[in-house]
Design a protein around this motif. Sequence first.
Motif, short mmCIF file in Angstrom:
data_model
loop_
_atom_site.label_atom_id
_atom_site.label_comp_id
_atom_site.label_asym_id
_atom_site.label_seq_id
_atom_site.Cartn_x
_atom_site.Cartn_y
_atom_site.Cartn_z
N ILE A 359 0.87 -1.23 -0.08
CA ILE A 359 0.01 0.00 0.02
C ILE A 359 0.85 1.51 -0.18
O ILE A 359 0.46 2.31 -0.66
CB ILE A 359 -1.10 -0.08 1.24
CG1 ILE A 359 -2.03 0.96 0.83
CG2 ILE A 359 -0.36 0.26 2.51
CD1 ILE A 359 -3.52 0.79 1.43
N GLU A 360 2.11 1.21 0.63
CA GLU A 360 2.72 2.24 0.60
C GLU A 360 3.31 2.60 -0.79
O GLU A 360 3.88 3.52 -1.17
CB GLU A 360 4.11 1.99 1.54
CG GLU A 360 3.63 2.26 2.92
CD GLU A 360 4.75 2.23 4.23
OE1 GLU A 360 5.58 1.46 3.70
OE2 GLU A 360 4.48 2.19 5.42
N THR A 361 3.77 1.53 -1.58
CA THR A 361 3.94 1.73 -3.06
C THR A 361 2.89 2.16 -3.71
O THR A 361 3.01 3.09 -4.97
CB THR A 361 4.50 0.27 -3.67
OG1 THR A 361 5.41 -0.28 -2.61
CG2 THR A 361 4.98 0.44 -4.90
N GLY A 362 1.75 1.79 -3.57
CA GLY A 362 0.55 2.24 -4.26
C GLY A 362 -0.11 1.19 -5.34
O GLY A 362 0.99 0.21 -5.63
N SER A 405 -3.30 4.23 -1.63
CA SER A 405 -2.01 4.35 -1.14
C SER A 405 -2.29 4.65 0.52
O SER A 405 -3.37 4.71 1.03
CB SER A 405 -1.29 5.65 -1.60
OG SER A 405 -1.89 6.90 -1.32
N LYS A 407 -2.27 7.12 2.43
CA LYS A 407 -3.11 8.18 2.77
C LYS A 407 -4.42 7.86 3.06
O LYS A 407 -5.35 8.61 3.68
CB LYS A 407 -2.97 9.32 2.00
CG LYS A 407 -3.55 9.19 0.56
CD LYS A 407 -3.27 10.44 -0.14
CE LYS A 407 -3.79 10.16 -1.65
NZ LYS A 407 -4.83 9.29 -2.01
#
Length: 430
Positions: A359-362, A405, A407
Amino acid sequence: MKNFIEEVTWRGMLHDVMPGTEEHLMEQMRVAYVGIDPTADSLHIGHLVGVMLLKHFQLSGHKPLALVGGATGMIGDPSGKSNERNLLDEATLRHNQEAIKGQLARFLDFTSDAANAAELVNNYDWMKNFSFLDFIRDIGKHITVNYMMSKDSVKKRLSSEAAEGMSFTEFTYQLVQGYDFLHLYKNKNCTLQMGGSDQWGNITTGTELVRRIAQGKAYALTCPLITKADGTKFGKSEGGNIWLDSARTSPYKFYQYWLNTSDLDAEKYIKIFTFLSKEEIEILTEKHREAPHLRLLQKRLAEETTVMVHSAEDLENAIKASNILFGNSTSDDLKQLDEATFLDVFEGVPQAEITRNEIETGIDIVAVLNEKTGFMKSNGEARRALTANSISVNKEKVTEEFVLSAKDLINNQFVLLQSGKKNYFVLSIV
């Protein structure tokens, strides 16, 4: 002095009462007690009827005693049970007592200097130094075995239908409870014991001991055992007991329990579990019968009980949480939910896990909907749903260009996917 018997009668909280009780209570301020089983460090809503009785007693100008059964909790009450209970050690009982007192303080006034301020007592305090020989000599000789055997709670356990017999320990329970009444009569001027209808036999053993040993007059009052109209047990949900402790049953789940009561039950419960006046309840019931689909009774019942047990803020949060599933809530409303409430609201909704690195990569939304979760059966179905503007992430509509992501995380841990109005899916980050 308010007429306590009149109050509990119209509320449907009176099952049995000893003759002369009403007159006795109208003469002057009296003292009454209800026994509470300390087998857990929280009360559940099954205890609420007894607590409400004590509160109405205090509101009527009398003095309530809440008795935590530290000694009797070590034995186990046979009433309504088919098996002996687990026995607790003293440290656990003391911990449970303190936790229960904290909950009772939301209902009863323990701290004022009023003559009728409530008191918490524990029968372990007067039973712990009582030797067995002293007890059977000073108390046991006053009650015959024939008298004890005639009680329904004993009869049921000794009947041929009972799977097991009854231990001597449990058989003595009514004597120990009877002695509590005698002790409180002598030391606290307590003349009334109240409890559930299954307690009548134990309570009247107490009045008998007061008569035989103290040559006094004591009284008994019981309330009906609360049932649900459909025959299922009151106070239970699929997850077990509905507790007053928010760590065991969240305010959201607590609120939902009352909100989901049937019309018949709501008419009964609003009298028992709220302090609304007779006039207010009659008006509310009439409005409810005219438009039952609005569920006015259930809403008011859920509101009153949630504020009484938890707080106005907890009620507000529970209503917001309810609206997330059933109303027009926003992504901000969703982000305000704490983790426990979020999981309660979406209990039973399909879930999948993805790693924090991913999820941090997207991740593009099509991959999220199909490959990562299986929420959609294919990439084509995912794209069609996105084109039709029917996909939301955390209650906000998204298009095919959307990339999920970090956020977008709720509580840094969850993502809520939605297709149409009612199809939800929870992504959990691991």
